[in-house]
Design a protein around this motif. Structure first.
Motif, mmCIF file in Angstrom:
data_model
loop_
_atom_site.group_PDB
_atom_site.id
_atom_site.type_symbol
_atom_site.label_atom_id
_atom_site.label_comp_id
_atom_site.label_asym_id
_atom_site.label_seq_id
_atom_site.Cartn_x
_atom_site.Cartn_y
_atom_site.Cartn_z
ATOM 1 N N GLU A 173 0.754 -1.373 0.322
ATOM 2 C CA GLU A 173 -0.009 -0.269 0.081
ATOM 3 C C GLU A 173 0.968 1.335 -0.245
ATOM 4 O OE1 GLU A 173 -3.420 -1.937 2.661
ATOM 5 O OE2 GLU A 173 -2.400 -0.823 3.747
ATOM 6 N N GLN A 174 2.083 1.156 1.052
ATOM 7 C CA GLN A 174 3.176 2.710 0.872
ATOM 8 C C GLN A 174 3.465 3.005 -0.457
ATOM 9 O OE1 GLN A 174 5.358 1.766 4.595
ATOM 10 N NE2 GLN A 174 3.373 1.692 5.764
ATOM 11 N N LEU A 175 4.212 1.301 -1.117
ATOM 12 C CA LEU A 175 4.779 1.413 -2.395
ATOM 13 C C LEU A 175 3.459 2.234 -3.077
ATOM 14 C CD1 LEU A 175 7.778 0.945 -3.451
ATOM 15 C CD2 LEU A 175 6.561 -1.095 -3.356
ATOM 16 N N THR A 176 2.351 1.828 -3.666
ATOM 17 C CA THR A 176 1.598 2.065 -4.225
ATOM 18 C C THR A 176 0.844 3.591 -4.152
ATOM 19 O OG1 THR A 176 0.034 0.142 -4.069
ATOM 20 C CG2 THR A 176 -0.759 1.793 -5.202
ATOM 21 N N TYR A 177 0.865 4.606 -3.141
ATOM 22 C CA TYR A 177 0.799 6.077 -2.334
ATOM 23 C C TYR A 177 2.527 6.384 -2.714
ATOM 24 C CZ TYR A 177 0.320 9.775 0.092
ATOM 25 O OH TYR A 177 -0.497 10.845 0.863
ATOM 26 N N PHE A 178 3.546 6.056 -2.564
ATOM 27 C CA PHE A 178 4.390 6.639 -2.848
ATOM 28 C C PHE A 178 4.684 6.773 -4.884
ATOM 29 C CE2 PHE A 178 9.224 6.266 -5.116
ATOM 30 C CZ PHE A 178 9.365 7.430 -3.632
ATOM 31 N N GLU A 179 4.102 5.622 -5.427
ATOM 32 C CA GLU A 179 4.511 5.603 -6.877
ATOM 33 C C GLU A 179 3.392 6.615 -7.668
ATOM 34 O OE1 GLU A 179 6.801 5.038 -7.814
ATOM 35 O OE2 GLU A 179 7.622 2.246 -8.612
ATOM 36 N N ARG A 180 2.445 6.923 -6.542
ATOM 37 C CA ARG A 180 0.859 7.095 -6.906
ATOM 38 C C ARG A 180 1.211 8.842 -7.461
ATOM 39 N NH1 ARG A 180 -3.690 4.624 -5.123
ATOM 40 N NH2 ARG A 180 -4.977 3.957 -6.220
ATOM 41 N N THR A 181 2.547 8.999 -6.360
ATOM 42 C CA THR A 181 3.390 10.853 -6.208
ATOM 43 C C THR A 181 3.497 10.830 -6.732
ATOM 44 O OG1 THR A 181 2.444 9.790 -3.292
ATOM 45 C CG2 THR A 181 4.276 12.751 -3.631
ATOM 46 N N ARG A 182 5.004 9.663 -7.176
ATOM 47 C CA ARG A 182 5.951 9.506 -8.215
ATOM 48 C C ARG A 182 5.046 10.673 -9.598
ATOM 49 N NH1 ARG A 182 9.606 5.258 -9.085
ATOM 50 N NH2 ARG A 182 10.824 6.366 -10.407
ATOM 51 N N HIS A 183 4.005 9.382 -9.805
ATOM 52 C CA HIS A 183 3.224 9.816 -11.360
ATOM 53 C C HIS A 183 2.633 11.222 -11.022
ATOM 54 C CE1 HIS A 183 1.198 8.332 -14.761
ATOM 55 N NE2 HIS A 183 -0.182 8.706 -14.353
ATOM 56 N N GLN A 184 2.443 11.775 -10.329
ATOM 57 C CA GLN A 184 2.044 13.270 -10.105
ATOM 58 C C GLN A 184 3.037 13.991 -10.400
ATOM 59 O OE1 GLN A 184 -0.826 13.742 -7.237
ATOM 60 N NE2 GLN A 184 -0.688 16.039 -6.700
ATOM 61 N N ILE A 185 4.375 14.010 -9.829
ATOM 62 C CA ILE A 185 5.163 14.805 -10.009
ATOM 63 C C ILE A 185 5.936 14.553 -11.435
ATOM 64 C CG2 ILE A 185 7.464 15.141 -8.967
ATOM 65 C CD1 ILE A 185 6.831 14.031 -6.581
ATOM 66 N N GLY A 186 5.838 13.569 -11.797
ATOM 67 C CA GLY A 186 6.285 13.762 -13.162
ATOM 68 C C GLY A 186 8.004 12.396 -13.007
ATOM 69 N N SER A 187 8.371 13.397 -14.012
ATOM 70 C CA SER A 187 10.034 12.587 -13.847
ATOM 71 C C SER A 187 10.868 12.820 -12.682
ATOM 72 C CB SER A 187 11.014 13.099 -15.359
ATOM 73 O OG SER A 187 12.455 12.823 -14.756
ATOM 74 N N ILE A 188 11.182 11.151 -11.278
ATOM 75 C CA ILE A 188 11.607 11.677 -10.712
ATOM 76 C C ILE A 188 12.439 10.650 -9.454
ATOM 77 C CG2 ILE A 188 9.558 12.206 -9.112
ATOM 78 C CD1 ILE A 188 11.157 13.472 -7.101
ATOM 79 N N GLU A 189 13.826 10.727 -9.561
ATOM 80 C CA GLU A 189 14.298 9.738 -9.479
ATOM 81 C C GLU A 189 13.386 9.249 -7.404
ATOM 82 O OE1 GLU A 189 16.042 6.919 -10.661
ATOM 83 O OE2 GLU A 189 17.527 8.307 -12.394
ATOM 84 N N ALA A 190 13.702 7.964 -7.634
ATOM 85 C CA ALA A 190 13.003 7.587 -6.359
ATOM 86 C C ALA A 190 14.224 7.332 -5.093
ATOM 87 C CB ALA A 190 12.202 6.250 -5.924
#
Ligand SMILES: Cc1ncc(COP(=O)(O)O)c(C=O)c1O
Length: 366
Positions: A173-190
């Motif tokens: 669940e936390q990974l999904t939330y992280f990836e959604r946030t990342r998607h919203q930002i656009g291109s960003i390293e994790a």
């Protein structure tokens, strides 16, 4: 003759474990997490051994980062919790430190300081509820940092609450939330993974992993040792028998007379105690090894001494015999079970009293 308690640290084991972390996540760069004195293993010695190889180091606070620089460590150093005071940003610029930013106050201090920082890791709170901004807050921090022109690269990080529990779906669940946030930002390293996530979870490709406990050959998982995970334990805590006596069945031992002999057996006193980091609440029965044979704690841990018995009551002790408190055939994780704690805590709570010996004899496998 000096007190015989010695923590022997195998620096090549740490290097090998670092390489193992990178092998498990070959697309990622890796911090070597050396906070809290490299989990009790000696941050300076560990960082010096890894300096030519580690992509960067990670610490909890600027004091730890400055100590590395004073010791001549040149690799990048990242502050996992960011700065605690505004004036730290100037030091970060001066020493080339990277840092997490997890709240608006840290951001405002950075903008006001004008400091130029090579990498900032915006921390997302994906569920731990300890540090980090929520999705909207993280997106805002990223945007403001990018617009500031003070930061070379802005990355997005999070820290999982339950990655050490493979049956807990919170990590997904936390990974999904992280990836959604990342998607919203656009291109960003994790940067998401601690040791448990590096070893057992599917994490994003690229970016930065943050191995800590696995570097020291210790397992983050309950019920499984570092060795069973393919890691090489780095610390051996050893001492010697300093006194020997015979106990009759029914005789009691130590402070509180908490241990009672259930059969006739010999008892050895060993030079280690809670003043050294051997946890006082460790229960009788905790495993150790004397002269290469299985033995166990018998009685309450004192400040400077413990009392022990052989598993086989017919064995006898001699003064000067070698005792392994943990390391080798005595996984620290198994000792931790008897102290109601985790391997992390036992090694991190080591004090300055034992003699610390560093060696690099173990062969490094590729
Ligand atoms: C933000 C962060 N990343 C990575 C680590 C390393 O974790 P571990 O020792 O479980 O690998 C820690 C340790 O607590 C941490 O706080």
């Amino acid at each position: 003759m000096a007190r015989p308690l010695t923590a022997t640290i195998d620096l090549n084991a740490i290097l090998q474990n670092y390489r193992y972390a990178k092998k498990l996540q070959p697309t990622c760069n890796a911090f070597a997490v050396v906070k809290s004195n490299a989990y009790g293993h000696g941050a300076i010695e560990v960082a010096r051994h890894l300096d030519n190889e580690a992509d960067a180091f990670a610490v909890a606070a600027i004091e730890e980062a400055l100590a590395l620089r004073e010791a001549g460590i040149t690799s990048p150093v990242m502050l996992l919790e960011g700065v605690f005071e505004a004036n730290e940003w100037a030091l970060c610029e001066q020493h080339g430190f990277w840092a997490a930013v997890e709240n608006k106050t840290q951001l405002d201090w950075l903008l006001a300081s004008g400091a130029r920082i090579e990498k900032i890791f915006v921390k997302l709170d994906s569920g731990m509820r300890r540090l980090g901004a929520d999705k909207a807050g993280a997106c805002d921090l990223v945007e403001k940092l990018r617009n500031s022109n003070q930061v070379g690269e802005v990355l997005l990080m999070t820290h999982f609450s339950c990655a050490d529990d493979l049956s807990d779906i919170s990590t997904m669940e936390q990974l999904t939330y992280f990836e959604r946030t990342r998607h919203q930002i656009g291109s960003i390293e994790a940067s998401v993974a601690n040791s448990a996530a590096i070893m057992k979870w599917a994490i994003p490709e690229g970016g930065w992993i943050r191995p800590g406990i696995m570097l020291y050959g210790i397992s983050p998982f309950v019920g499984i040792t570092g060795q069973q995970l393919g890691l090489v334990p780095a610390m051996t805590l050893s001492s010697k028998v300093i006194s020997v006596r015979s106990l009759k069945k029914g005789e009691k031992v130590g402070y509180g007379l908490s241990y009672e002999a259930l059969e006739d057996h010999q008892l050895a006193t060993v030079a280690v105690g809670y003043g050294d980091g051997y946890a006082r609440h460790t229960q009788s029965g905790a495993p150790l090894e004397v002269n290469g044979l299985p033995a166990a704690l018998a009685g309450r841990v004192s400040m400077d001494m413990i009392t022990v018995r052989f598993a086989d009551a017919s064995e006898s002790f001699d003064i000067g015999q070698e005792v392994v408190l943990w390391g080798g055939n005595v996984p620290v994780e198994n000792v931790a079970d008897y102290a109601s704690t985790i391997g992390y805590e036992l090694v991190t709570r080591m004090t300055t009293r034992p003699h610390y010996h560093y060696h690099t004899v173990s062969e490094i496998k590729s």
